[in-house]
Enzyme design. Structure first.
Site, PDB file in Angstrom:
ATOM      1  N   ASP A  53     117.715  -0.628  43.396  1.00  0.00           N
ATOM      2  CA  ASP A  53     117.848   0.224  42.216  1.00  0.00           C
ATOM      3  C   ASP A  53     118.484  -0.551  41.058  1.00  0.00           C
ATOM      4  O   ASP A  53     118.007  -0.498  39.911  1.00  0.00           O
ATOM      5  CB  ASP A  53     118.695   1.450  42.568  1.00  0.00           C
ATOM      6  CG  ASP A  53     118.783   2.449  41.429  1.00  0.00           C
ATOM      7  OD1 ASP A  53     117.834   2.540  40.627  1.00  0.00           O
ATOM      8  OD2 ASP A  53     119.798   3.154  41.352  1.00  0.00           O
ATOM      9  N   ASN A 105     110.073   0.891  51.022  1.00  0.00           N
ATOM     10  CA  ASN A 105     109.569   0.671  52.376  1.00  0.00           C
ATOM     11  C   ASN A 105     110.482  -0.344  53.070  1.00  0.00           C
ATOM     12  O   ASN A 105     110.542  -1.515  52.673  1.00  0.00           O
ATOM     13  CB  ASN A 105     108.139   0.128  52.337  1.00  0.00           C
ATOM     14  CG  ASN A 105     107.173   1.091  51.684  1.00  0.00           C
ATOM     15  OD1 ASN A 105     107.105   2.255  52.050  1.00  0.00           O
ATOM     16  ND2 ASN A 105     106.432   0.619  50.705  1.00  0.00           N
ATOM     17  N   LYS A 120     111.041  -2.675  55.989  1.00  0.00           N
ATOM     18  CA  LYS A 120     110.149  -3.308  56.958  1.00  0.00           C
ATOM     19  C   LYS A 120     110.889  -4.007  58.093  1.00  0.00           C
ATOM     20  O   LYS A 120     110.479  -3.942  59.249  1.00  0.00           O
ATOM     21  CB  LYS A 120     109.238  -4.311  56.240  1.00  0.00           C
ATOM     22  CG  LYS A 120     108.271  -3.639  55.252  1.00  0.00           C
ATOM     23  CD  LYS A 120     107.346  -4.646  54.609  1.00  0.00           C
ATOM     24  CE  LYS A 120     106.297  -3.942  53.749  1.00  0.00           C
ATOM     25  NZ  LYS A 120     105.376  -3.094  54.542  1.00  0.00           N
ATOM     26  N   ARG A 171     107.748   5.727  27.093  1.00  0.00           N
ATOM     27  CA  ARG A 171     109.124   5.539  27.543  1.00  0.00           C
ATOM     28  C   ARG A 171     109.219   5.314  29.039  1.00  0.00           C
ATOM     29  O   ARG A 171     110.316   5.229  29.600  1.00  0.00           O
ATOM     30  CB  ARG A 171     109.962   6.765  27.147  1.00  0.00           C
ATOM     31  CG  ARG A 171     110.167   6.863  25.637  1.00  0.00           C
ATOM     32  CD  ARG A 171     110.739   8.198  25.185  1.00  0.00           C
ATOM     33  NE  ARG A 171     111.678   8.772  26.129  1.00  0.00           N
ATOM     34  CZ  ARG A 171     111.685  10.058  26.475  1.00  0.00           C
ATOM     35  NH1 ARG A 171     110.780  10.882  25.969  1.00  0.00           N
ATOM     36  NH2 ARG A 171     112.573  10.521  27.310  1.00  0.00           N
ATOM     37  N   LYS A 172     108.088   5.184  29.731  1.00  0.00           N
ATOM     38  CA  LYS A 172     108.067   4.995  31.180  1.00  0.00           C
ATOM     39  C   LYS A 172     107.908   3.512  31.533  1.00  0.00           C
ATOM     40  O   LYS A 172     106.981   2.860  31.057  1.00  0.00           O
ATOM     41  CB  LYS A 172     106.930   5.796  31.812  1.00  0.00           C
ATOM     42  CG  LYS A 172     107.060   7.296  31.660  1.00  0.00           C
ATOM     43  CD  LYS A 172     105.888   8.004  32.320  1.00  0.00           C
ATOM     44  CE  LYS A 172     105.995   9.517  32.187  1.00  0.00           C
ATOM     45  NZ  LYS A 172     104.858  10.209  32.833  1.00  0.00           N
TER      46      LYS A 172
END
Length: 238
Positions: free
Chosen positions: A161, A183, A185, A206-207
């Site tokens: 993050d 994910n 693994k 804005r994404k």
């Protein structure tokens, strides 16, 4: 629901001045940035204080492996292609440096820098503007254990993050995490050094769509991969 991630705080110009360049001697005090912007936190509006850890906080608990990677990328910073991303311990209003008497919020610290040296999150990040890519070298300390001898998955999620957020921040504006899909693994041995690569895949208004992979230093083992969506907030609502 949006949740907080590394804010840009309109400081990229100042941050770029602190990234790369000569490495301070061990033990040098870390600088503090004062940003005179209309930032509001808990009703307090005014300048913000960003405290950068000293180089001692970055190196003394590192393994030889992460120090070698650090030195390699510091060399890459010399031609300006890469920049070292500063790290902060806390963000507070300029005129109210945290004290024990000021209550719980005054003792707040950035989560990924809230452990004593060597016990928690040990990492350094480098960003490439042209490639819109961030590389994080991370070493998980003993207080981040999940299953015996292994890094807790939540600690890895935190670093994914943070790294993805930094990539969006360095590319865009003040952002918050809207979505993170990870994910897992393979388990990661506690205390080992891993490399987190994050890059911008596309930008739609804005994404900011970010992808990330977590590998061993020799790139032979893929521990995790992830995608994230980070939203640049409306300047009128920051």
């Amino acid at each position: 629901m949006l949740r907080s991630c590394a804010p840009r705080l309109r400081t990229l110009g100042a941050l770029r001045g602190l990234t790369g360049g000569a490495r301070p001697a061990v033990g040098d005090a870390g600088p503090a940035l004062l940003i005179p912007q209309g930032f509001s936190a808990n009703g307090v509006t005014g300048s913000i204080r960003l405290e950068i850890p000293s180089i001692r906080d970055w190196t003394e608990s590192w393994s030889k492996e992460i120090r070698l990677l650090f030195d390699q990328f510091m060399k890459k910073c010399e031609d300006g292609s890469w920049k070292r991303v500063p790290s902060y311990r806390y963000i507070s209003p300029q005129d109210s440096k945290p004290t024990k008497e000021e209550g719980q919020m005054s003792r707040a610290r950035i989560f990924s820098r809230s452990y004593d040296d060597g016990l928690g999150f040990e990492f350094v990040m480098f960003h490439n503007d042209v490639e819109k890519r961030t590389v994080c070298f991370f070493q998980g300390g003993p207080h981040l254990q999940g299953p015996s001898g292994l890094l807790h998955g939540g600690a890895l999620a935190t670093m994914i993050d943070v790294t993805g957020g930094v990539t969006a921040v360095m590319t865009g504006e003040f952002v918050m995490t809207a979505n993170l899909n990870i994910n897992f693994k393979r388990p990661i041995p506690l205390g080992s050094v891993i490399v987190i690569n994050s890059q911008i895949d596309k930008v739609e208004g804005r994404k900011f769509f970010v992808s990330c992979d977590v590998q061993s230093v020799d790139e032979k083992t893929l521990y995790s991969n992830a995608t994230g969506l980070f939203i640049s907030l409306d300047p009128e609502k920051k």
